[in-house]
Scaffold this motif. Structure first.
Motif, PDB file in Angstrom:
ATOM      1  N   GLY A 126     -68.520  31.563 -34.533  1.00  0.00           N
ATOM      2  CA  GLY A 126     -69.207  32.693 -35.133  1.00  0.00           C
ATOM      3  C   GLY A 126     -68.458  34.004 -35.006  1.00  0.00           C
ATOM      4  O   GLY A 126     -68.931  35.035 -35.452  1.00  0.00           O
ATOM      5  N   HIS A 127     -67.278  33.978 -34.391  1.00  0.00           N
ATOM      6  CA  HIS A 127     -66.519  35.204 -34.183  1.00  0.00           C
ATOM      7  C   HIS A 127     -65.522  35.483 -35.305  1.00  0.00           C
ATOM      8  O   HIS A 127     -64.809  36.467 -35.253  1.00  0.00           O
ATOM      9  N   SER A 128     -65.460  34.634 -36.312  1.00  0.00           N
ATOM     10  CA  SER A 128     -64.536  34.845 -37.425  1.00  0.00           C
ATOM     11  C   SER A 128     -65.075  35.920 -38.352  1.00  0.00           C
ATOM     12  O   SER A 128     -66.276  36.127 -38.474  1.00  0.00           O
ATOM     13  N   HIS A 129     -64.152  36.585 -39.027  1.00  0.00           N
ATOM     14  CA  HIS A 129     -64.494  37.625 -39.985  1.00  0.00           C
ATOM     15  C   HIS A 129     -64.017  37.168 -41.358  1.00  0.00           C
ATOM     16  O   HIS A 129     -63.054  36.417 -41.467  1.00  0.00           O
ATOM     17  N   SER A 130     -64.673  37.654 -42.397  1.00  0.00           N
ATOM     18  CA  SER A 130     -64.332  37.229 -43.745  1.00  0.00           C
ATOM     19  C   SER A 130     -64.251  38.432 -44.679  1.00  0.00           C
ATOM     20  O   SER A 130     -65.049  39.362 -44.573  1.00  0.00           O
ATOM     21  N   LEU A 131     -63.277  38.380 -45.566  1.00  0.00           N
ATOM     22  CA  LEU A 131     -63.107  39.392 -46.609  1.00  0.00           C
ATOM     23  C   LEU A 131     -62.862  38.666 -47.923  1.00  0.00           C
ATOM     24  O   LEU A 131     -62.216  37.619 -47.943  1.00  0.00           O
ATOM     25  N   THR A 132     -63.342  39.237 -49.020  1.00  0.00           N
ATOM     26  CA  THR A 132     -63.115  38.627 -50.325  1.00  0.00           C
ATOM     27  C   THR A 132     -62.542  39.659 -51.278  1.00  0.00           C
ATOM     28  O   THR A 132     -63.075  40.759 -51.400  1.00  0.00           O
ATOM     29  N   VAL A 133     -61.440  39.295 -51.915  1.00  0.00           N
ATOM     30  CA  VAL A 133     -60.849  40.054 -53.011  1.00  0.00           C
ATOM     31  C   VAL A 133     -60.518  39.010 -54.063  1.00  0.00           C
ATOM     32  O   VAL A 133     -59.631  38.185 -53.862  1.00  0.00           O
ATOM     33  N   PHE A 134     -61.272  39.019 -55.160  1.00  0.00           N
ATOM     34  CA  PHE A 134     -61.129  37.974 -56.167  1.00  0.00           C
ATOM     35  C   PHE A 134     -59.673  37.805 -56.564  1.00  0.00           C
ATOM     36  O   PHE A 134     -58.991  38.793 -56.800  1.00  0.00           O
ATOM     37  N   PRO A 135     -59.146  36.606 -56.580  1.00  0.00           N
ATOM     38  CA  PRO A 135     -59.719  35.280 -56.470  1.00  0.00           C
ATOM     39  C   PRO A 135     -59.559  34.634 -55.088  1.00  0.00           C
ATOM     40  O   PRO A 135     -59.533  33.419 -54.974  1.00  0.00           O
ATOM     41  N   LEU A 136     -59.428  35.450 -54.027  1.00  0.00           N
ATOM     42  CA  LEU A 136     -59.194  34.914 -52.688  1.00  0.00           C
ATOM     43  C   LEU A 136     -60.247  35.377 -51.696  1.00  0.00           C
ATOM     44  O   LEU A 136     -60.808  36.465 -51.825  1.00  0.00           O
ATOM     45  N   ARG A 137     -60.463  34.534 -50.679  1.00  0.00           N
ATOM     46  CA  ARG A 137     -61.251  34.924 -49.510  1.00  0.00           C
ATOM     47  C   ARG A 137     -60.341  34.713 -48.305  1.00  0.00           C
ATOM     48  O   ARG A 137     -59.629  33.720 -48.226  1.00  0.00           O
ATOM     49  N   ALA A 138     -60.378  35.649 -47.390  1.00  0.00           N
ATOM     50  CA  ALA A 138     -59.606  35.521 -46.157  1.00  0.00           C
ATOM     51  C   ALA A 138     -60.580  35.432 -44.990  1.00  0.00           C
ATOM     52  O   ALA A 138     -61.465  36.272 -44.846  1.00  0.00           O
ATOM     53  N   VAL A 139     -60.424  34.396 -44.186  1.00  0.00           N
ATOM     54  CA  VAL A 139     -61.195  34.238 -42.954  1.00  0.00           C
ATOM     55  C   VAL A 139     -60.189  34.440 -41.826  1.00  0.00           C
ATOM     56  O   VAL A 139     -59.151  33.778 -41.801  1.00  0.00           O
ATOM     57  N   TYR A 140     -60.479  35.379 -40.914  1.00  0.00           N
ATOM     58  CA  TYR A 140     -59.503  35.669 -39.865  1.00  0.00           C
ATOM     59  C   TYR A 140     -60.191  35.838 -38.521  1.00  0.00           C
ATOM     60  O   TYR A 140     -61.382  36.130 -38.444  1.00  0.00           O
ATOM     61  N   GLN A 141     -59.393  35.635 -37.484  1.00  0.00           N
ATOM     62  CA  GLN A 141     -59.908  35.734 -36.120  1.00  0.00           C
ATOM     63  C   GLN A 141     -58.730  35.940 -35.177  1.00  0.00           C
ATOM     64  O   GLN A 141     -57.653  35.373 -35.379  1.00  0.00           O
ATOM     65  N   VAL A 142     -58.932  36.730 -34.141  1.00  0.00           N
ATOM     66  CA  VAL A 142     -57.942  36.880 -33.083  1.00  0.00           C
ATOM     67  C   VAL A 142     -58.193  35.753 -32.087  1.00  0.00           C
ATOM     68  O   VAL A 142     -59.309  35.602 -31.595  1.00  0.00           O
TER      69      VAL A 142
END
Length: 134
Positions: free
Chosen positions: A25-41
Motif C-alpha cells: 500500500g506504500h506505492s504511488h501512482s501517476l497517470t499521463v496518457f497513455p502511461l501510468r507510473a507506479v513507483y516506490q522507494v
C-alpha cells in the motif's frame, strides 16, 4: 559527453520487488496518457539508484510485435531522459522502483510516448524532492 545507456541493472527482474511494488500500500501512482507510473522507494541491494519495469497488456495488443514496439518506445524515452531522476536525494540503502504501464489499446507515435515519459519523470522528481522551507 556521457552516453546514456540502459544496462540490465536498471531493469526490475526480481519477482519479490515486483510484488512489493504492486501489492504494498506504500506505492504511488501517476497517470499521463497513455502511461501510468507506479513507483516506490525500496531497500537497495545493488548500486543502481533507479530500476524500471515496462508493462504492456496482452489483452490490449494480441500481436507481440505491437507490444514490443511500445516497450521499445518507453525504454528509449526513459533512457534518453533518466538524468531527471539522478538528482533525487534518496536515503542511504534505498532505491527508486518504477513500473511504466501502458493504459490504452492504441499505438502512439514515439514523440507522444516520449513526452508522457518526460512528464511522469518530472512529476516523480517533484514528489520525491523534499520541500525546502525558507
Amino acid at each position: 559527453m556521457k552516453q546514456a545507456g540502459f544496462p540490465k541493472q536498471e531493469r526490475i527482474i526480481s519477482k519479490k520487488l515486483i510484488e512489493q511494488l504492486f501489492e504494498n500500500g506504500h506505492s504511488h501512482s501517476l497517470t499521463v496518457f497513455p502511461l501510468r507510473a507506479v513507483y516506490q522507494v525500496v531497500d537497495a541491494k545493488g548500486n543502481c539508484p533507479v530500476q524500471i519495469l515496462v508493462s504492456v497488456s496482452k489483452r490490449h495488443f494480441k500481436h507481440a510485435v505491437d507490444r514490443n514496439r511500445i516497450k521499445r518506445q518507453i525504454r528509449e524515452a526513459y533512457r534518453l531522459n533518466k538524468q531527471q531522476l539522478q538528482t533525487i536525494p534518496l536515503p542511504q540503502g534505498q532505491r527508486l522502483a518504477i513500473a511504466f504501464i501502458w493504459i490504452t489499446d492504441e499505438l502512439m507515435p514515439s514523440k507522444r510516448v516520449t513526452n508522457s515519459v518526460i512528464t511522469l519523470l518530472r512529476k516523480i522528481n517533484e514528489r520525491l524532492r523534499p520541500t525546502v522551507v525558507t
